[in-house]
Design a protein around this motif. Structure first.
Motif, PDB file in Angstrom:
ATOM      1  N   ILE A 251     -31.130 -60.104  -0.206  1.00  0.00           N
ATOM      2  CA  ILE A 251     -32.419 -59.675  -0.760  1.00  0.00           C
ATOM      3  C   ILE A 251     -33.507 -60.695  -0.448  1.00  0.00           C
ATOM      4  O   ILE A 251     -34.629 -60.347  -0.043  1.00  0.00           O
ATOM      5  CB  ILE A 251     -32.318 -59.460  -2.282  1.00  0.00           C
ATOM      6  N   ASP A 252     -33.188 -61.984  -0.617  1.00  0.00           N
ATOM      7  CA  ASP A 252     -34.171 -63.034  -0.339  1.00  0.00           C
ATOM      8  C   ASP A 252     -34.575 -63.032   1.137  1.00  0.00           C
ATOM      9  O   ASP A 252     -35.756 -63.188   1.463  1.00  0.00           O
ATOM     10  CB  ASP A 252     -33.601 -64.409  -0.710  1.00  0.00           C
ATOM     11  N   LYS A 253     -33.598 -62.862   2.033  1.00  0.00           N
ATOM     12  CA  LYS A 253     -33.893 -62.835   3.472  1.00  0.00           C
ATOM     13  C   LYS A 253     -34.810 -61.665   3.800  1.00  0.00           C
ATOM     14  O   LYS A 253     -35.720 -61.784   4.632  1.00  0.00           O
ATOM     15  CB  LYS A 253     -32.588 -62.715   4.262  1.00  0.00           C
ATOM     16  N   PHE A 254     -34.592 -60.544   3.144  1.00  0.00           N
ATOM     17  CA  PHE A 254     -35.441 -59.380   3.358  1.00  0.00           C
ATOM     18  C   PHE A 254     -36.890 -59.697   3.013  1.00  0.00           C
ATOM     19  O   PHE A 254     -37.795 -59.451   3.823  1.00  0.00           O
ATOM     20  CB  PHE A 254     -34.941 -58.208   2.517  1.00  0.00           C
TER      21      PHE A 254
ATOM     22  N   HIS B 155     -35.591 -45.578   4.458  1.00  0.00           N
ATOM     23  CA  HIS B 155     -34.679 -46.512   5.103  1.00  0.00           C
ATOM     24  C   HIS B 155     -33.877 -47.205   4.015  1.00  0.00           C
ATOM     25  O   HIS B 155     -34.447 -47.732   3.047  1.00  0.00           O
ATOM     26  CB  HIS B 155     -35.455 -47.527   5.938  1.00  0.00           C
ATOM     27  N   LEU B 156     -32.561 -47.236   4.186  1.00  0.00           N
ATOM     28  CA  LEU B 156     -31.670 -47.785   3.159  1.00  0.00           C
ATOM     29  C   LEU B 156     -30.783 -48.869   3.750  1.00  0.00           C
ATOM     30  O   LEU B 156     -30.133 -48.669   4.784  1.00  0.00           O
ATOM     31  CB  LEU B 156     -30.795 -46.675   2.577  1.00  0.00           C
TER      32      LEU B 156
ATOM     33  N   SER C 259     -25.618 -53.516  -3.872  1.00  0.00           N
ATOM     34  CA  SER C 259     -26.986 -54.036  -3.896  1.00  0.00           C
ATOM     35  C   SER C 259     -27.785 -53.334  -2.801  1.00  0.00           C
ATOM     36  O   SER C 259     -27.270 -53.104  -1.697  1.00  0.00           O
ATOM     37  CB  SER C 259     -26.996 -55.548  -3.677  1.00  0.00           C
ATOM     38  N   MET C 260     -29.045 -52.999  -3.084  1.00  0.00           N
ATOM     39  CA  MET C 260     -29.784 -52.124  -2.174  1.00  0.00           C
ATOM     40  C   MET C 260     -31.196 -52.596  -1.904  1.00  0.00           C
ATOM     41  O   MET C 260     -31.827 -53.235  -2.738  1.00  0.00           O
ATOM     42  CB  MET C 260     -29.869 -50.709  -2.749  1.00  0.00           C
ATOM     43  N   VAL C 261     -31.658 -52.245  -0.707  1.00  0.00           N
ATOM     44  CA  VAL C 261     -33.073 -52.291  -0.360  1.00  0.00           C
ATOM     45  C   VAL C 261     -33.427 -50.908   0.166  1.00  0.00           C
ATOM     46  O   VAL C 261     -32.771 -50.392   1.074  1.00  0.00           O
ATOM     47  CB  VAL C 261     -33.387 -53.351   0.703  1.00  0.00           C
ATOM     48  N   ILE C 262     -34.438 -50.289  -0.422  1.00  0.00           N
ATOM     49  CA  ILE C 262     -34.927 -48.988   0.024  1.00  0.00           C
ATOM     50  C   ILE C 262     -36.397 -49.130   0.399  1.00  0.00           C
ATOM     51  O   ILE C 262     -37.192 -49.666  -0.378  1.00  0.00           O
ATOM     52  CB  ILE C 262     -34.785 -47.914  -1.066  1.00  0.00           C
TER      53      ILE C 262
ATOM     54  N   THR D  67     -35.847 -52.742  -4.514  1.00  0.00           N
ATOM     55  CA  THR D  67     -34.630 -53.541  -4.408  1.00  0.00           C
ATOM     56  C   THR D  67     -33.844 -53.430  -5.706  1.00  0.00           C
ATOM     57  O   THR D  67     -34.413 -53.257  -6.785  1.00  0.00           O
ATOM     58  CB  THR D  67     -34.926 -55.023  -4.122  1.00  0.00           C
ATOM     59  N   SER D  68     -32.532 -53.528  -5.568  1.00  0.00           N
ATOM     60  CA  SER D  68     -31.629 -53.416  -6.710  1.00  0.00           C
ATOM     61  C   SER D  68     -30.542 -54.475  -6.571  1.00  0.00           C
ATOM     62  O   SER D  68     -29.904 -54.576  -5.514  1.00  0.00           O
ATOM     63  CB  SER D  68     -31.006 -52.023  -6.750  1.00  0.00           C
ATOM     64  N   LEU D  69     -30.320 -55.261  -7.637  1.00  0.00           N
ATOM     65  CA  LEU D  69     -29.346 -56.346  -7.594  1.00  0.00           C
ATOM     66  C   LEU D  69     -28.644 -56.456  -8.933  1.00  0.00           C
ATOM     67  O   LEU D  69     -29.267 -56.755  -9.950  1.00  0.00           O
ATOM     68  CB  LEU D  69     -30.028 -57.669  -7.239  1.00  0.00           C
ATOM     69  N   ASP D  70     -27.343 -56.222  -8.938  1.00  0.00           N
ATOM     70  CA  ASP D  70     -26.512 -56.336 -10.138  1.00  0.00           C
ATOM     71  C   ASP D  70     -26.218 -57.809 -10.395  1.00  0.00           C
ATOM     72  O   ASP D  70     -25.880 -58.553  -9.470  1.00  0.00           O
ATOM     73  CB  ASP D  70     -25.211 -55.558  -9.942  1.00  0.00           C
TER      74      ASP D  70
END
Length: 210
Positions: A197-200, A94-95, A102-105, A183-186
């Motif tokens: 990302i924080d909400k996730f 799931h992406l 910025s990503m959550v996988i 998670t990935s955050l530039d």
């Protein structure tokens, strides 16, 4: 010469007769008591109900939505979609990705415990940046969810000459199922995307064994 003039006149008539603008297609169809109307978020529309009464309706998008799978759920900005890909060997991926990358996988394993895959996953997701000259630093890390469940794994950064990207690779599993979360955050996009990302992490719930 007269033939050419006649053809030009026919073309001109055809152009005048053709509608200049076609009706735009709407993203959603709203149905009330069997009566449907096409509508986009934020728009108002009038629906004539079967009893002849006109009803004024408005479609609005909530700021957040909940995504649920068989073994987890989380809250995300409703404007950001979550896509699912079926991978081999009982793995669903799931992406969730923002417009700037910025990503959550979440990889969901239905027939194995994936907690030993953290380092391999980190290497896989950072290998292109490292090959391009980025410097990878990593250390052990963990995430405690709202219900007390603890995911363990790695936190890392890849720093290049022009930017720096922060990664987390965390996992949780039981005897024969589990999840790996990446998670990935530039740094350049942190101000805009960190809330996603924080909400996730604040809303992530696992349902192992249910």
């Amino acid at each position: 010469m007269r033939h050419g003039t006649k053809m030009a006149g026919i073309v001109a008539v055809m152009l005048v007769s053709t509608p200049a603008v076609s009706e735009d297609l709407k993203a959603y169809k709203l149905t009330i008591d069997g009566v449907s109307v096409d509508i986009d978020p934020g728009e108002d529309a009038t629906v004539t109900l079967p009893n002849g009464k006109d009803a004024r309706v408005r479609l609005e998008r909530n700021a957040f939505a909940t995504f649920s799978s068989s073994s987890f759920s989380f809250v995300h900005p409703s404007a950001v979609t979550v896509t699912k890909t079926n991978l081999p060997k009982g793995i669903d991926q799931h992406l969730m990705a923002s417009a700037v990358g910025s990503m959550v996988i979440i990889q969901e394993y239905s027939d194995m415990n994936p907690v030993m895959l953290n380092r391999l996953m980190l290497q896989e997701i950072t290998k292109e940046s490292v090959r391009a000259g980025g410097k990878l630093t990593q250390k052990a890390g963990s995430r405690k969810l709202a219900d007390g469940t603890v995911l363990k794994g790695l936190t890392a950064t890849v720093k290049s000459r022009t930017d720096q990207v922060a990664y987390e690779v965390m996992s949780y599993g039981t005897a024969d199922q589990g999840v790996v979360v990446i998670t990935s955050l530039d740094d350049d996009n942190a101000a805009a995307d960190r809330p996603m990302i924080d909400k996730f992490w604040q809303s992530l719930k696992l349902r192992m064994g249910e």
